[in-house]
Structures are given as C-alpha cells and as structure tokens.
Design a protein around this motif. Structure first.
Motif, short mmCIF file in Angstrom:
data_model
loop_
_atom_site.label_atom_id
_atom_site.label_comp_id
_atom_site.label_asym_id
_atom_site.label_seq_id
_atom_site.Cartn_x
_atom_site.Cartn_y
_atom_site.Cartn_z
N ASP A 96 0.85 -1.18 0.00
CA ASP A 96 0.00 0.00 0.00
C ASP A 96 0.90 1.24 0.00
N ASP A 107 -5.48 2.22 -2.51
CA ASP A 107 -4.73 1.08 -1.98
C ASP A 107 -5.59 0.30 -1.00
N ASN A 142 -5.74 0.38 2.13
CA ASN A 142 -6.28 1.20 3.22
C ASN A 142 -7.26 2.26 2.71
N ARG A 159 -6.81 4.60 0.55
CA ARG A 159 -6.22 5.92 0.37
C ARG A 159 -5.99 6.14 -1.13
N SER A 190 -7.88 9.81 2.32
CA SER A 190 -8.71 8.64 2.57
C SER A 190 -10.07 8.80 1.91
N GLY A 249 -15.50 1.74 3.07
CA GLY A 249 -14.89 0.51 3.57
C GLY A 249 -15.90 -0.58 3.86
N TRP A 300 -6.26 -3.63 -3.31
CA TRP A 300 -6.44 -2.39 -4.07
C TRP A 300 -7.79 -2.40 -4.77
#
Length: 670
Positions: free
Chosen positions: A134, A189, A191, A193, A209, A215, A249
């Motif tokens: 990431d 990525d 996370n 972001r 983000s 998410g 990703w």
C-alpha cells in the motif's frame, strides 16, 4: 297531471346530462389510462437508461482494473527478470550490479533496492510471489508504492528485490479514460487511500482517505455497484472493482446521480413535450413510447460499444493476440472477437491477416490446423502447442498457441478462447542453454579425449617406424600387417574426432527424426566419455540385435553423455574398494523402446527427486556444475518426441529414455 311536453323536455335534458357524464367519465378513464401508459413508458425508459449507465460504469471500472493489473504485471515481469538472472543480480551483488539495477529502476520510473532476505523458513520450492504494498509514508520522502520479490539462489532466499515507484505512474491510466461531465475515476490502496484521481493532475489528493462509508460497503466483494455520498456529500453511483495483481487495491468509476437523471430526462424531453398532447390520441402516445424504447436501446448499445472499444484498446497494447470463437460440433468456427498486437506476434501487418480465418498458409505443414485444435480443446478443456510461423522475410518464428473452452452447448459446440504468443526469445535462450551444457561437457571430457586420441596416434607412429624398418628388409608380410594397424588406428582416431565434432555442433530448430540403431549413439557417447570411466565397470546390454528407434543421433548422444557424466559423479563418492558399475540397457515394449542408464552410486535424495528436471537443481559442488544438465536433456528429449524419467533402483539411480520404435531399417552408419 304535469304537461307532457315539459316532462319530455326534462327527460331529454336528464338523458343528455347522463350522456355528458358518461362521456366525461370515459374521457377521464381514457386520460388516466393514457397517463398511466405514458408514466410506465417514461419509467421503463429511465430504468433502461440507468441500467445502461450503470453497465457503462461497471465496464469502465473493469477496463481500468485490467489496465492497472497489466501495468503492475509488466513491472513484476521486469523485477522477476532481474531476480531470476544471476548475471544481473549475483548472490553477492557488487557495486556494478547495484548500479545497473539502479539504472533499470530509473528507466521504469522508480527505484530498485536490493534488501537482505526475510525471516528464515521461506520455502524455496514455491514459486516466489511478488508483494505489492500500500501507500508508504517515510520521513522526509514523498509518498511511494513498492513491489517486493524474493530472489532465490541455490534453493534459498538470497535477497529481497524491491521496486519503489511514485503513484504518479498510475495517473495517466485514470486521466485517459475520457470520462464526461462530473464523472471521475480513482485508484485506491488496501487502506482506501487515493493513489490516483482523474480530476487531480498534480497529485494533491494522493494519500487522502476515501469517505468512511466506502470501507464497509466494499468489504469482502470482488466488484460492486453502489450509491453513496462523495467528498462534497453529493450522491454518486460507484462501480468498484478489486485488482488481481495487488490484493486489497480497488479502482472506482463514479458518476453523480443527478447527472445520470438529468441526462436521462434530457434524452426523454421529447416524451415530456409529447405528454402535453395526450388528447391527440392513443396512437400518438404509443408512437412516442416506441420511440423512447428505440432511443434507450441505442444508448445501451452505444455504452456496450464503448466498453468493448476500451477493452480492445487495452488488449491491443499487450504482446499477445486473443480471440474468441464459436465452434460447431464439426470444427467449423466463427470469429466473435479478436484483439492484440498481431504485427508484434507474427511479424505480418494486421491488415493482411484480418481477412483470413486461420492463416493456415503461414504455419509449418506439421502444425495442427485450426479445426482439429478447436475440437481437441472442446474434448479436453484446454490445449497448448508450439509451432513455426512463416515470417515476411521467408524465415521462421516460433509461437505458442493456447486455447481454453469457455462454455459448451447441448449441440456439441462451444465457445473457445485462444491466444498466440511469440516465443522466439525463449527458443534462443533455450539454444544458448544447450550450447552451454555441451561446452561444459566437452570441457569435462577433454582430458579423456586427449588420452583416447593419443593412443591411436602413438600406435600409428610406432607402427609406421616398424614398417619403415621392415621395408628395408625382406619382411614384406610384416609390413602389410603394420599398414593394417596404421589404417585401423587412423580410423579409430577419425571416428573419435567425428563424434566430437557432431557433439559440439549447434542444435537445429527442429531435429531430423529418422531410424537409428541404438548401438550408434550408445557407442558414440561411450567413446566421448571413455576418459571419465577408467575406474568404472561398464556393461552394455542392447540384445542380440540392437533396437532401431526414431530419434536424432546427436541429441540422443548428448542426453547419454549427460546421464553417464551424472552417474560417474554419483559413484565418485563411493568408498575406496567398492566397485563402480554402470549399466546401459534397452528393452522393447510394443511400439516403444526404453533405453536405461543405471549406476550403483546410492540413488537420488527424495527432496531432489521432486525437482529432478528443474533448472539449477544440483547436488554437486559449485565447481562441478550449475544444475542445467538434466533440465536441458529433458527438453531435448521432448523436442524429438521422447520422454526422460528418473527413479531409484537397487543400489543407485536409473534414468530411462522412452523412444518410438522404428518399423524400417536404420540407415547405414558412416
């Protein structure tokens, strides 16, 4: 009593009122029916347009995911090329190697680092997997991404090779999608972001983000179409696709809901205008409804064409030709889809091949034709072969063809995907490996060959001196016998030199397979390795008449030299005084002949047996070989239609070459 005329007039008035009421009710019912029909038509058209827009978003997201996967795959291929090349990255890299690798990283747009190996316990039997990171934040350094790959040397993880690259490498892929209006695309990525955003040309949003609701919405799914708020709380439709090359990703293609609705209503404005003229009649309203359906269908078709064009653009940039065919039960096929760089794969202009179906005239005569290849794929599920293809300059290229059965139907036909890949570089690398193996064998046999040649030459010299002395006297018969010895020894030296010349010659692209008596390659291999077998008891058991097989003599000699040399090395570790025995035998079973080379050197370890024919697998020291001998020998056997196998048998190892038996007599040996 009331007068009759007023009563009749009142009755007529009442009847007219009832007629007017009934007519009004009928008109209201008709109007309500027309409005309901019109509303249903508008609702259907809007729904069709929304579905088309959603399908376009999903197709664009899939295309973008494929492009990102392809880009990461190319970076991984470049990294794997360095990791598998001992020349570029030796086990102990020097400053020159580090410098060369650094230049490669700069050409790729990033930086390549050679790191110490990871924690112990990595299983070298498994194929090394690339790890895509990431977004990484380092103090004093810009945000970056990384691809890490373990480097295997001598069965162990020697280094970790890491390619650090900026997220800017991903921006062209989202900027060039051609999104319209307020639509946008982004790559994120694991996370969530932002790595690249189509509306951010400078990278200011990198590392930001995604909204918090994203998410939970995309967790655990490969692809999804979802509606949610963006950064400005504007509701958008999001098409989300997970990547394959970088697990975790995601790529996102989004369009505002308001924009979809506004575009849909703009497309249907004529229907809203027509609604003001509902009174014109059912026919006019029906005509408008039909018109709306046609427009929605065209729009949906246009969206599908755009998605296919995008997929074709991505496939056209890859060095492979991919086709999809509908195949009938008799092997006839119809081309449904074809994309890829035809010129890079075949050498021929794409315009010259698009008109043909099979390009059969370009392939070598021994290549399977397209119908038989497709039928075999339908039967077995997959197919793969390597064939020669005529180049425009008259030469030959090697291509690898593969096919996968995607779907079968009840009539016996199917839908088949095929691909064609140029493997000229792979073939040239294989030829270089064979040449290196032969040169290594020649170097190892040089001492023995010098001794073998020195014996007949010494005999020739001594016999010539004796003959000269005999000619000075009356011993004519002795002189004749001496001349016979000279001729025999000269022929012996000539045969050794001929075997050596043939063994060192370059391999042909396709070896000439013909009937050969096994005694010839076995005798040639023993002559070449006789200097290596001075302390070995050699037993040759080919039967009363040596079998005749279909092979290339030079290739079979090469395989035998490799097996004999390995057997000699295995028996070298036996204690002093223990006999060293090498047995070469042949047996025939049906239409096959099995040629075996067995020793009593203790056999092959189980951990080596599993990877016996893999490159760079060896139990010898670094000064005795690099582990290419058996790999090259197995490849040569496969090239001439034979099969090489190894097993433990008795007190040692036994290698067996399975060859096709010849039904005709062999050509006489020269």
């Amino acid at each position: 009593m009331q007068p009759l005329a007023p009563v009749i007039a009142a009755s007529a008035l009442e009847a007219r009122k009832r007629i007017e009421v009934n007519r009004l009710c009928a008109m209201l019912a008709l109007l309500l029916g027309l409005l309901a029909f019109l509303g249903a038509a508008v609702s259907t058209s809007l729904a069709a347009y929304r579905r088309a827009e959603h399908a376009r978003l999903a197709d664009t997201a899939r295309a973008l995911a494929g492009a990102v996967d392809a880009e990461l795959g190319l970076l991984e291929v470049a990294l794997r090329t360095i990791a598998t090349s001992p020349r570029l990255l030796p086990r102990v890299p020097d400053a020159g190697a580090i410098r060369d690798i650094g230049r490669i990283g700069e050409e790729l747009g990033g930086r390549i680092e050679v790191l110490p190996p990871g924690p112990p316990g990595t299983d070298p039997k498994r194929r090394p997997q690339a790890l895509v990171s990431d977004l990484v934040e380092q103090e004093g350094q810009p945000l970056s991404l990384a691809i890490t790959l373990p480097v295997i040397r001598e069965g162990e993880v020697a280094h970790l090779l890491r390619f650090n690259y900026p997220p800017a490498l991903l921006r062209p892929m989202v900027r060039h999608l051609g999104l319209r209006g307020e639509s946008f695309a982004a790559i994120a990525d694991g996370n969530l972001r932002i790595l690249a955003h189509s509306r951010d040309a400078t990278g200011r949003s990198t590392g930001v983000s995604a909204p918090g609701w994203v998410g939970p919405a995309v967790a655990g799914v490969q692809r999804i179409l979802v509606t949610g708020p963006g950064w400005q709380n504007q509701p958008n439709v999001y098409a989300v696709e997970r990547l394959t090359a970088a697990p975790g990703w995601t790529v996102v293609v989004a369009q505002p809901v308001a924009e979809i609705e506004a575009t849909a209503w703009a497309a249907l404005r004529w229907l809203l205008v027509g609604s003001a003229a509902v009174a014109i009649g059912i026919a006019l309203a029906a005509w408008f409804a039909r018109r709306a359906s046609l427009i929605a269908a065209r729009q949906e078709a246009a969206v599908l064409r755009e998605g296919r064009a995008e997929m074709a653009r991505i496939l056209g940039a890859l060095p492979v030709v991919v086709t999809v065919r509908r195949v009938t039960a008799d092997g006839a096929s119809t081309l449904v889809f074809r994309e890829g760089d035809i010129t890079a794969v075949t050498g021929w202009p794409a315009a010259g091949l698009r008109g043909g179906n099979d390009a059969r005239h370009l392939f070598a005569p021994d290549a399977p034709d397209l119908p038989s290849m497709l039928l075999r794929t339908i039967r077995e599920g997959t197919h793969r072969d390597e064939v020669r293809l005529r180049r425009p300059d008259g030469g030959w290229s090697w291509v690898r063809r593969g096919a996968i059965c995607l779907r079968r139907d009840a009539s016996g036909g199917a839908e088949v995907l095929t691909y064609t890949l140029n493997i000229d570089r792979e073939r040239r690398a294989e030829a270089r490996a064979i040449t290196s193996s032969r040169l290594a064998s020649l170097g190892e046999m040089s001492t023995g060959l010098a001794h073998e040649l020195l014996q007949p030459l010494t005999a020739i010299l001594l016999t010539a001196e004796n003959t000269q002395a005999a000619l000075d006297g009356p011993a004519e018969e002795a002189a004749r016998r001496a001349l016979d010895v000279i001729m025999d020894q000269a022929l012996r030296a000539s045969r050794i030199i001929e075997d050596l010349r043939r063994f060192a010659s370059q391999p042909e692209e396709r070896p000439p397979i013909k009937p050969v008596t096994l005694a010839e390659p076995v005798g040639g291999a023993l002559a070449l390795t006789s200097g290596l077998l001075r302390d070995v008891e050699v037993s040759v058991e080919l039967g009363r008449e040596a079998p005749v097989v279909l092979c290339d003599r030079t290739i079979l000699e090469h395989i035998l030299v490799t097996l004999i040399g390995n057997a000699r090395d295995a028996m070298a570790g036996l204690p002093p005084g223990v006999p060293r025995r090498l047995t070469i035998g042949a047996t025939r079973a049906g239409g096959e002949v099995r040629l075996s080379v067995a020793d009593n050197g203790g056999g092959i370890a189980p951990e080596v047996m599993e990877r016996l024919f893999e490159p760079f697998v060896t139990t010898k020291g670094p000064d005795r070989g690099i582990g290419l001998g058996l790999s090259v020998a197995a490849g040569l056997a496969e090239r001439m239609g034979a099969k090489l196998q190894g097993r433990n048998e008795g007190a040692g190892a036994c290698f067996e070459v399975t060859l096709a038996a010849a039904e005709v007599a062999a050509e006489p040996a020269r």
